[in-house]
Design a protein around this motif. Structure first.
Motif, PDB file in Angstrom:
ATOM      1  N   ARG A 199       0.825  -1.212   0.000  1.00 22.25           N
ATOM      2  CA  ARG A 199       0.000   0.000   0.000  1.00 22.25           C
ATOM      3  C   ARG A 199       0.858   1.261   0.000  1.00 22.25           C
ATOM      4  O   ARG A 199       0.553   2.243  -0.683  1.00 22.25           O
ATOM      5  CB  ARG A 199      -0.944  -0.008   1.201  1.00 22.25           C
ATOM      6  N   ARG A 200       1.939   1.245   0.770  1.00 26.43           N
ATOM      7  CA  ARG A 200       2.824   2.418   0.817  1.00 26.43           C
ATOM      8  C   ARG A 200       3.528   2.636  -0.522  1.00 26.43           C
ATOM      9  O   ARG A 200       3.653   3.760  -1.011  1.00 26.43           O
ATOM     10  CB  ARG A 200       3.849   2.250   1.942  1.00 26.43           C
ATOM     11  N   LEU A 201       3.968   1.527  -1.105  1.00 24.67           N
ATOM     12  CA  LEU A 201       4.675   1.646  -2.385  1.00 24.67           C
ATOM     13  C   LEU A 201       3.731   1.982  -3.537  1.00 24.67           C
ATOM     14  O   LEU A 201       4.151   2.555  -4.533  1.00 24.67           O
ATOM     15  CB  LEU A 201       5.432   0.356  -2.689  1.00 24.67           C
ATOM     16  N   MET A 202       2.462   1.641  -3.380  1.00 21.11           N
ATOM     17  CA  MET A 202       1.483   1.941  -4.425  1.00 21.11           C
ATOM     18  C   MET A 202       1.382   3.442  -4.658  1.00 21.11           C
ATOM     19  O   MET A 202       1.344   3.917  -5.798  1.00 21.11           O
ATOM     20  CB  MET A 202       0.118   1.391  -4.007  1.00 21.11           C
ATOM     21  N   ALA A 203       1.337   4.215  -3.568  1.00 21.12           N
ATOM     22  CA  ALA A 203       1.251   5.680  -3.689  1.00 21.12           C
ATOM     23  C   ALA A 203       2.474   6.241  -4.408  1.00 21.12           C
ATOM     24  O   ALA A 203       2.364   7.122  -5.272  1.00 21.12           O
ATOM     25  CB  ALA A 203       1.100   6.312  -2.313  1.00 21.12           C
ATOM     26  N   GLU A 204       3.660   5.715  -4.078  1.00 19.26           N
ATOM     27  CA  GLU A 204       4.890   6.187  -4.726  1.00 19.26           C
ATOM     28  C   GLU A 204       4.915   5.781  -6.198  1.00 19.26           C
ATOM     29  O   GLU A 204       5.368   6.544  -7.057  1.00 19.26           O
ATOM     30  CB  GLU A 204       6.112   5.614  -4.000  1.00 19.26           C
ATOM     31  N   ALA A 205       4.428   4.573  -6.469  1.00 16.61           N
ATOM     32  CA  ALA A 205       4.412   4.102  -7.858  1.00 16.61           C
ATOM     33  C   ALA A 205       3.500   4.970  -8.710  1.00 16.61           C
ATOM     34  O   ALA A 205       3.837   5.332  -9.843  1.00 16.61           O
ATOM     35  CB  ALA A 205       3.959   2.648  -7.907  1.00 16.61           C
ATOM     36  N   ARG A 206       2.318   5.314  -8.172  1.00 13.07           N
ATOM     37  CA  ARG A 206       1.410   6.194  -8.907  1.00 13.07           C
ATOM     38  C   ARG A 206       2.076   7.544  -9.199  1.00 13.07           C
ATOM     39  O   ARG A 206       1.955   8.095 -10.296  1.00 13.07           O
ATOM     40  CB  ARG A 206       0.138   6.428  -8.089  1.00 13.07           C
ATOM     41  N   SER A 207       2.772   8.071  -8.196  1.00 13.44           N
ATOM     42  CA  SER A 207       3.440   9.368  -8.359  1.00 13.44           C
ATOM     43  C   SER A 207       4.500   9.311  -9.451  1.00 13.44           C
ATOM     44  O   SER A 207       4.610  10.215 -10.290  1.00 13.44           O
ATOM     45  CB  SER A 207       4.071   9.801  -7.030  1.00 13.44           C
ATOM     46  N   LEU A 208       5.288   8.224  -9.458  1.00  9.62           N
ATOM     47  CA  LEU A 208       6.330   8.074 -10.482  1.00  9.62           C
ATOM     48  C   LEU A 208       5.737   7.948 -11.881  1.00  9.62           C
ATOM     49  O   LEU A 208       6.253   8.517 -12.842  1.00  9.62           O
ATOM     50  CB  LEU A 208       7.193   6.851 -10.171  1.00  9.62           C
ATOM     51  N   ILE A 209       4.635   7.236 -11.989  1.00 12.66           N
ATOM     52  CA  ILE A 209       3.969   7.081 -13.294  1.00 12.66           C
ATOM     53  C   ILE A 209       3.448   8.417 -13.784  1.00 12.66           C
ATOM     54  O   ILE A 209       3.558   8.763 -14.966  1.00 12.66           O
ATOM     55  CB  ILE A 209       2.834   6.040 -13.188  1.00 12.66           C
ATOM     56  N   GLN A 210       2.876   9.200 -12.866  1.00 12.98           N
ATOM     57  CA  GLN A 210       2.373  10.530 -13.235  1.00 12.98           C
ATOM     58  C   GLN A 210       3.520  11.443 -13.676  1.00 12.98           C
ATOM     59  O   GLN A 210       3.395  12.217 -14.633  1.00 12.98           O
ATOM     60  CB  GLN A 210       1.619  11.150 -12.067  1.00 12.98           C
ATOM     61  N   GLN A 211       4.652  11.368 -12.946  1.00 11.76           N
ATOM     62  CA  GLN A 211       5.815  12.172 -13.324  1.00 11.76           C
ATOM     63  C   GLN A 211       6.332  11.790 -14.708  1.00 11.76           C
ATOM     64  O   GLN A 211       6.707  12.646 -15.503  1.00 11.76           O
ATOM     65  CB  GLN A 211       6.925  12.006 -12.286  1.00 11.76           C
ATOM     66  N   ALA A 212       6.347  10.487 -14.975  1.00 11.39           N
ATOM     67  CA  ALA A 212       6.801  10.031 -16.295  1.00 11.39           C
ATOM     68  C   ALA A 212       5.880  10.541 -17.384  1.00 11.39           C
ATOM     69  O   ALA A 212       6.331  10.962 -18.463  1.00 11.39           O
ATOM     70  CB  ALA A 212       6.872   8.505 -16.323  1.00 11.39           C
ATOM     71  N   ALA A 213       4.556  10.511 -17.114  1.00 13.62           N
ATOM     72  CA  ALA A 213       3.608  11.027 -18.093  1.00 13.62           C
ATOM     73  C   ALA A 213       3.824  12.518 -18.315  1.00 13.62           C
ATOM     74  O   ALA A 213       3.763  13.016 -19.441  1.00 13.62           O
ATOM     75  CB  ALA A 213       2.177  10.769 -17.618  1.00 13.62           C
ATOM     76  N   GLY A 214       4.111  13.240 -17.224  1.00 13.74           N
ATOM     77  CA  GLY A 214       4.397  14.671 -17.338  1.00 13.74           C
ATOM     78  C   GLY A 214       5.652  14.937 -18.138  1.00 13.74           C
ATOM     79  O   GLY A 214       5.728  15.903 -18.897  1.00 13.74           O
ATOM     80  N   LEU A 215       6.655  14.058 -17.968  1.00 15.67           N
ATOM     81  CA  LEU A 215       7.907  14.201 -18.713  1.00 15.67           C
ATOM     82  C   LEU A 215       7.661  14.026 -20.207  1.00 15.67           C
ATOM     83  O   LEU A 215       8.173  14.790 -21.031  1.00 15.67           O
ATOM     84  CB  LEU A 215       8.913  13.170 -18.213  1.00 15.67           C
ATOM     85  N   HIS A 216       6.866  13.039 -20.563  1.00 14.45           N
ATOM     86  CA  HIS A 216       6.539  12.811 -21.977  1.00 14.45           C
ATOM     87  C   HIS A 216       5.763  14.000 -22.545  1.00 14.45           C
ATOM     88  O   HIS A 216       5.994  14.418 -23.687  1.00 14.45           O
ATOM     89  CB  HIS A 216       5.735  11.525 -22.134  1.00 14.45           C
ATOM     90  N   GLN A 217       4.850  14.549 -21.749  1.00 11.32           N
ATOM     91  CA  GLN A 217       4.067  15.686 -22.214  1.00 11.32           C
ATOM     92  C   GLN A 217       4.948  16.896 -22.446  1.00 11.32           C
ATOM     93  O   GLN A 217       4.820  17.621 -23.436  1.00 11.32           O
ATOM     94  CB  GLN A 217       2.973  16.021 -21.190  1.00 11.32           C
ATOM     95  N   LEU A 218       5.885  17.130 -21.505  1.00  9.95           N
ATOM     96  CA  LEU A 218       6.804  18.258 -21.649  1.00  9.95           C
ATOM     97  C   LEU A 218       7.679  18.087 -22.887  1.00  9.95           C
ATOM     98  O   LEU A 218       7.900  19.042 -23.642  1.00  9.95           O
ATOM     99  CB  LEU A 218       7.677  18.388 -20.398  1.00  9.95           C
ATOM    100  N   ALA A 219       8.178  16.867 -23.100  1.00  6.45           N
ATOM    101  CA  ALA A 219       9.005  16.608 -24.283  1.00  6.45           C
ATOM    102  C   ALA A 219       8.215  16.859 -25.554  1.00  6.45           C
ATOM    103  O   ALA A 219       8.739  17.414 -26.530  1.00  6.45           O
ATOM    104  CB  ALA A 219       9.522  15.169 -24.252  1.00  6.45           C
TER     105      ALA A 219
END
Length: 311
Positions: free
Chosen positions: A75-95
Motif C-alpha cells: 500500500r505504501r509503495l502503491m502511492a509512490e508508484a502512482r506518483s512516479l507514473i504521473q511524473q513520467a507522463a508529465g515528462l513525456h508531455q513536456l518533451a
C-alpha cells in the motif's frame, strides 16, 4: 564489533513493472488487471514477481480464488508508484511540447562581429511573434561556436562559412564581400571605391579573431601585398573606434548600420574593388540534431530577416 555492511543497490525497476503493479493493485486481481490494460496474465504476474525481488518486499498476498490484496508495504509503495507514473507522463508531455509547440527556451549563437547588428532585431521580432519562446543569445568567436554547437549548448548559430567541419550543417543565406572603412578625415574618405593597393601603405587595424584574421590577411596574399599592421583588437567596436580616430583603416564584411564609432567619431565605408572571396552568412547547427519546431521556426525567420539586414 562487526563491520558495517554497505547496502547493495537493487537492479533498476522499470516503469512498465510499476504500471503492472498499480493496475493489479487497483483491480485487486491479476485477471481483471489483464483485461483492463490488455496485457496477458503471465506477463503481469512475472513483472510483479520480478519487482518484488528487486525491491526486496512482498507487495501482494495471493488468494488463488479471490485475487490479490496489497500488503502494508504494498500500500505504501502503491502511492509512490502512482506518483512516479504521473511524473513520467508529465515528462513525456513536456518533451512533446518542447518538440512540437512554439514555447520554451532557445539558445542562439552569433559570431561576435555579427551579433550587434543581427541578434537584437532577430530576437525582438521573433519573440513578438512567439511570446512563449525565450531566446538566450550567445556571442562568441567561430571556434567557440563550433564547440558549443557540438556540445548542444547552442541550438543554432548565425555565422560565416569559415572552416566548418562536416558534422556542422550550414545553410547559406547571403554572400558578403569585404569592404574597407576609414576615418572621415582620411585622404581617401571622399572616394566611394578603393583598391587594396591604395590602402596597403597605411596602417591596418586588424580584427584579431580566430579564422577572421586569417580571412582578411588572405586578401593581401591574394593581391601580392604585405599589410602594415598598426593595431590589433578582438573587439569590433574597438577596431571601429581606432579607425574613426585616424589610427588606420579597417576591413569588414557585415554591414554596420552606422557610420559612427562608440565615441561619436565618424568613419566612411568604401567599396573594395578587386577579386576577393566573400564570406557567406548563414545558419549553422549540429548535423545530427533533431529539429525542434521552435528551432526550425527561428531558422526560417532568420533567413528572411538577415536577407533584409544586408540589402
Amino acid at each position: 564489533m562487526p563491520p558495517t555492511r554497505t547496502p547493495r543497490l537493487s537492479p533498476r525497476v522499470t516503469l512498465r513493472q510499476l504500471e503492472y503493479f498499480v493496475a493489479a493493485g487497483e483491480a485487486g486481481s491479476i485477471k481483471l488487471a489483464s483485461e483492463t490494460i490488455h496485457i496477458s496474465q503471465p506477463s503481469i504476474s512475472t513483472a510483479i514477481s520480478d519487482l518484488e525481488k528487486k525491491l526486496g518486499v512482498e507487495l501482494f498476498i495471493r488468494h488463488h480464488a479471490q485475487g490479490v490484496a496489497l500488503t502494508t508495504e504494498g500500500r505504501r509503495l502503491m502511492a509512490e508508484a502512482r506518483s512516479l507514473i504521473q511524473q513520467a507522463a508529465g515528462l513525456h508531455q513536456l518533451a512533446h511540447e518542447l518538440s512540437t509547440e512554439m514555447r520554451g527556451p532557445l539558445t542562439v549563437g552569433a559570431l561576435v562581429t555579427i551579433a550587434p547588428v543581427a541578434l537584437p532585431a532577430l530576437i525582438g521580432s521573433f519573440q513578438a511573434l512567439h511570446p512563449k519562446v525565450h531566446v538566450t543569445p550567445a556571442e562568441v568567436h567561430q571556434e567557440a561556436l563550433r564547440d558549443r554547437l557540438r556540445h548542444g549548448e547552442i541550438d543554432l548559430a548565425i555565422t560565416y562559412d569559415l572552416d566548418l567541419p562536416p558534422d556542422i550543417a550550414f545553410t547559406p543565406i547571403v554572400k558578403l564581400p569585404p569592404y574597407a572603412f576609414v576615418a572621415e578625415t582620411h585622404r581617401l574618405a571622399k572616394r566611394s571605391k578603393v583598391k587594396l593597393e591604395d590602402l596597403a601603405g597605411d596602417g591596418l587595424v586588424l580584427l584579431d579573431l580566430p579564422l577572421t584574421r586569417e580571412y582578411f590577411l588572405s586578401h593581401f596574399i591574394h593581391a601580392g601585398l604585405t599589410p602594415r599592421i598598426a593595431f590589433r583588437s578582438a573587439y569590433p567596436e574597438v577596431v571601429r573606434g581606432m579607425v574613426a580616430n585616424g589610427l588606420g583603416y579597417g576591413l569588414a564584411n557585415m554591414p554596420l548600420g552606422t557610420d559612427r564609432a562608440a565615441d561619436g567619431k565618424r568613419f566612411r565605408v568604401l567599396e573594395l574593388t578587386g577579386s576577393y572571396r566573400p564570406m557567406t552568412l548563414g545558419l549553422a547547427r549540429r548535423g545530427d540534431a533533431k529539429g525542434r519546431r521552435i528551432v526550425e521556426a527561428f531558422a526560417e525567420h532568420a533567413k528572411l530577416e538577415l536577407a533584409k539586414l544586408v540589402r
